[in-house]
Design an enzyme around this catalytic site. Structure first.
Site, PDB file in Angstrom:
ATOM      1  N   TYR A  55      63.369  56.072  30.501  1.00  0.00           N
ATOM      2  CA  TYR A  55      63.520  54.581  30.680  1.00  0.00           C
ATOM      3  C   TYR A  55      63.590  54.083  31.663  1.00  0.00           C
ATOM      4  CZ  TYR A  55      66.772  57.108  26.878  1.00  0.00           C
ATOM      5  OH  TYR A  55      67.258  58.053  25.557  1.00  0.00           O
ATOM      6  N   GLY A 208      70.139  52.463  13.314  1.00  0.00           N
ATOM      7  CA  GLY A 208      68.690  52.447  13.143  1.00  0.00           C
ATOM      8  C   GLY A 208      68.014  51.739  13.408  1.00  0.00           C
TER       9      GLY A 208
END
Length: 338
Positions: A55, A208
Site C-alpha cells: 500500500y 463493494g
C-alpha cells in the site's frame, strides 16, 4: 462493538483497512486526514488495523505506525508481504508478487521498521506466488513467528485447497479475501473451510468498493490511478446496470432502519461468528457509519431477501480483469453475467 476471534486475538467485528489512505483509489489523502480517521477509530473501539507493504509501496505502514504505536498493547496490527514494490532499473516502482522465503523475510523486516514495532500481530501472505509451493512460503512465515517477529499467520486471496495445504504446514489464523453482497465467491468453499478449521474470515471491500454505499453513482470520472477503472463491473455500461440493484436494496434498508452502507456491513458480519468486516475509508463520518453496521442484527428473512437480490448471476461483470484474476487463487463463479 461485537467481538470476533482471530487466532489468539479478540477483535471488534468491524476493522479498519488502511489501504485507502495512499493506494488504489487515486489521490492520497493528507497525513492530517488519515490521522483523524485513525484516532476516531481508536476512540470508537476499533481493535484490528490492517495494512500491507504494497500500500503506497510502504507509505501506509509509515503513516499509521506512529499513531498506533502508543496503543500497541490494546490493538491487533496486521500487515502483509509477498507482494510489494520493487524499483526497476529505470527508477520506477512496480508491484511484484514474490513468495520466496528470502523475499518474505525481507518484506517482514522492512514492514517492522516502517511500522516502528518489534512484532506484527497478524502477518499475511498477500498473494500466493504460484511459482513457489505454498508450504515453502508458509514455512518461512512460521520461522518468522518462531523468531518473535510475527504472532500469527494469515493468507490472502487463496482458495479452499490452498488454504488446507497451508493449514497443514502451520496453523493459519485468518484468511482475507473480498466478500460482500456483490462479491460472493467466498460461498464456493473458503467461507465454509474457515469455519471448519477455526480460521477467521476477514472480508475486505465489504462495501463493494463504494458501490454498495450508493454514494458512487458515476464511474466516468474516476481519477487516474483508481484501480476500479480496470475492473469489469465498474465499466460504465455494466455499472449502470448494477446500479439498478440499489433501489430495492434501499427499500430493504429503510425497513431495517439503516443506511445502505450500514446494511452492507451488517450483511457481512451476519454471515457467521468467524467473519470480520474490513472496510477502508478516508472519512470519519463514513467510519462511524461502517461501525454502526457492525451492531445490526439481521433476521433470516431479510438476509434471504438480500441474498436473492444480489444473487451472483445477476451481477454484471467480474470483480477483476483477466490479468488480475490470474494472480489470485480464489474460487470463481462460472457463469455469464446477465
Amino acid at each position: 462493538m461485537k467481538k470476533r476471534t482471530i487466532g489468539p486475538f479478540t477483535v471488534a467485528n468491524v476493522a479498519l483497512g488502511c489501504m485507502n489512505f495512499c493506494h488504489a483509489y487515486g489521490n492520497p489523502v493528507s497525513t492530517e486526514q488519515a490521522h483523524a480517521v485513525l484516532h476516531a477509530a481508536l476512540e470508537a473501539g476499533v481493535t484490528l488495523f490492517d495494512t500491507a507493504a504494497l500500500y503506497g509501496f510502504g507509505a501506509s505502514e509509515s503513516l499509521i505506525g506512529p499513531v498506533l504505536k502508543p496503543h500497541r498493547n490494546h490493538i491487533t496490527l496486521a500487515s502483509k508481504g509477498g507482494m510489494a514494490g520493487v524499483r526497476g532499473d529505470d527508477g520506477v516502482m512496480r508491484r511484484v508478487i514474490d513468495g520466496h522465503p528470502r523475499t518474505l523475510r525481507k518484506n517482514c523486516e522492512d514492514s517492522l521498521q516502517r511500522l516502528g514495532t518489534d512484532v506484527i500481530d497478524l502477518y499475511y501472505l498477500h498473494r500466493w506466488d504460484q511459482r513457489v509451493p505454498i508450504e515453502e512460503s508458509v514455512g518461512e512465515m512460521a520461522r518468522l513467528q518462531e523468531e518473535g517477529k510475527i504472532r500469527a499467520l494469515g493468507l490472502s486471496e487463496v482458495g479452499a485447497d490452498a488454504l488446507r495445504r497451508a493449514h497443514r504446514e502451520h496453523p493459519i489464523a485468518a484468511l482475507q479475501s473480498e466478500y460482500s453482497l456483490w462479491s460472493r465467491n467466498a460461498e464456493l468453499g473458503t467461507l465454509a473451510a474457515c469455519k471448519e478449521l477455526g480460521i477467521a474470515y476477514v472480508a475486505f471491500s465489504p462495501m463493494g468498493r463504494a458501490f454498495l454505499s450508493g454514494k458512487l453513482q458515476q464511474v466516468d470520472g474516476l481519477v487516474q490511478g483508481d484501480i476500479r477503472a480496470s475492473m469489469p463491473r465498474f465499466q460504465p455500461e455494466a455499472y449502470a446496470r448494477n446500479l439498478q440493484l440499489l433501489a430495492p436494496m434501499q427499500a430493504i434498508a429503510e425497513r431495517a432502519g439503516c443506511t445502505l452502507a450500514e446494511l452492507a456491513i451488517a450483511w457481512v458480519v451476519n454471515q457467521g461468528e468467524h467473519v470480520i468486516a474490513l472496510p477502508g475509508t478516508t472519512s470519519v463520518a463514513h467510519l462511524h457509519e461502517n461501525l454502526r453496521g457492525g451492531a445490526i442484527q439481521l433476521d433470516a428473512a431479510l438476509l434471504a431477501e438480500l441474498d436473492d437480490l444480489f444473487r451472483p448471476g445477476g451481477i454484471v461483470g467480474d470483480r477483476y480483469a483477466l490479468a488480475a484474476q490470474r494472480e489470485v487463487d480464489t474460487e470463481k463463479y462460472a457463469f455469464e453475467a446477465v
